[in-house]
Design a protein around this motif. Structure first.
Motif, PDB file in Angstrom:
ATOM      1  N   ARG A  65       0.831  -1.206   0.000  1.00  0.00           N
ATOM      2  CA  ARG A  65       0.000   0.000   0.000  1.00  0.00           C
ATOM      3  C   ARG A  65       0.871   1.263   0.000  1.00  0.00           C
ATOM      4  O   ARG A  65       1.025   1.953   1.016  1.00  0.00           O
ATOM      5  N   THR A  66       1.468   1.539  -1.143  1.00  0.00           N
ATOM      6  CA  THR A  66       2.237   2.767  -1.348  1.00  0.00           C
ATOM      7  C   THR A  66       1.593   3.532  -2.499  1.00  0.00           C
ATOM      8  O   THR A  66       0.821   2.970  -3.286  1.00  0.00           O
ATOM      9  N   GLY A  67       1.935   4.802  -2.616  1.00  0.00           N
ATOM     10  CA  GLY A  67       1.364   5.607  -3.688  1.00  0.00           C
ATOM     11  C   GLY A  67       1.651   5.043  -5.067  1.00  0.00           C
ATOM     12  O   GLY A  67       0.771   5.003  -5.933  1.00  0.00           O
TER      13      GLY A  67
ATOM     14  N   PHE B  43       9.778  12.776   2.275  1.00  0.00           N
ATOM     15  CA  PHE B  43       9.553  11.582   3.095  1.00  0.00           C
ATOM     16  C   PHE B  43      10.866  10.866   3.402  1.00  0.00           C
ATOM     17  O   PHE B  43      11.035  10.278   4.472  1.00  0.00           O
TER      18      PHE B  43
ATOM     19  N   TYR C  87      -1.911  10.687  -4.708  1.00  0.00           N
ATOM     20  CA  TYR C  87      -0.874  11.345  -3.905  1.00  0.00           C
ATOM     21  C   TYR C  87      -1.465  12.208  -2.798  1.00  0.00           C
ATOM     22  O   TYR C  87      -1.011  12.164  -1.653  1.00  0.00           O
TER      23      TYR C  87
ATOM     24  N   GLN D  98      -4.025  12.061  -1.090  1.00  0.00           N
ATOM     25  CA  GLN D  98      -4.641  11.389   0.050  1.00  0.00           C
ATOM     26  C   GLN D  98      -3.740  11.471   1.288  1.00  0.00           C
ATOM     27  O   GLN D  98      -4.218  11.632   2.411  1.00  0.00           O
ATOM     28  N   ALA D  99      -2.435  11.360   1.061  1.00  0.00           N
ATOM     29  CA  ALA D  99      -1.493  11.348   2.186  1.00  0.00           C
ATOM     30  C   ALA D  99      -1.313  12.724   2.811  1.00  0.00           C
ATOM     31  O   ALA D  99      -0.865  12.835   3.959  1.00  0.00           O
ATOM     32  N   TYR D 100      -1.661  13.782   2.073  1.00  0.00           N
ATOM     33  CA  TYR D 100      -1.417  15.142   2.563  1.00  0.00           C
ATOM     34  C   TYR D 100      -2.705  15.958   2.660  1.00  0.00           C
ATOM     35  O   TYR D 100      -2.662  17.186   2.702  1.00  0.00           O
TER      36      TYR D 100
END
Length: 201
Positions: free
Chosen positions: A9-11, A115, A163, A165-167
């Motif tokens: 589950r990575t971008g 990151f 992308y 989603q993480a920020y």
């Protein structure tokens, strides 16, 4: 014949799973748990000596075709299902590609670098600020169009929406109402939702 998608589950992996869903190509997720170091296993290194994910294995070919690098995989998917990830019209395709690579290089690139930075808050914050500034500037792409590349959904949507989603919490959405509308439109697509859940929650 199905495609095996090896990843976590990575971008980068989620961009591929969403692209496969959008293209309607059958695929099977093969989990490669990065936290357990499974990407360094002999089995995975046989597929990708760099030990990275994602990797696809397309069993439609004999022998099966193996491909790594998320952007290359998305281009491959586009070739298998023309017109789904990038428009077939020459000029519209060029615009969608321009926007896709804008997010890959100007938004995702600095964000991933932030990151990976170790021991320097100043450097990390500078990279993240650059990434989010480029993201905010993308409002011009959707000011007068439905999607980033025009009126057709494209891979630019996948790159941008996965992308961010993480920020999400870092964005001043009140100052970017059109971007928020665009994001809700993309996230409401059943194929996007399925792709985002491909590797579990």
């Amino acid at each position: 014949m199905t495609i095996d998608l090896h990843g976590y589950r990575t971008g980068n992996c989620l961009r591929v799973s969403v692209a496969l869903e959008e293209a309607g190509l059958p695929y099977t997720v093969r989990q490669v748990n990065l936290t357990l170091g499974e990407h360094h296993s002999a089995a995975h290194l046989a597929l990708n000596p760099s030990g990275k994910v994602p990797v696809i294995v397309d069993h439609a070919d004999d022998p099966p075709f193996v491909l790594s690098q998320s952007n290359a995989i998305m281009m491959y998917i586009d070739q298998k299902r023309p017109g789904v990830l990038f428009p077939e019209n020459t000029m519209m395709r060029a615009i969608a590609l321009e926007r896709f690579f804008y997010f890959v290089t100007d938004v995702i690139g600095p964000g991933m670098a932030a990151f990976r930075v170790r021991g320097s808050d100043e450097a990390r914050n500078s990279l993240l600020e650059s990434s989010l500034s480029a993201w905010a500037d993308a409002h011009r792409f959707v000011e007068n169009s439905k999607y980033m590349g025009g009126d057709e959904f494209s891979a630019a949507e996948i790159a941008a929406a996965v992308y961010i989603q993480a920020y999400h919490r870092h964005i001043d959405w009140a100052a970017a109402p059109r971007l928020e509308q665009w994001l809700q439109l993309v996230m409401s697509r059943p194929s996007f939702e399925r792709g985002m859940k491909a590797f579990g929650k």
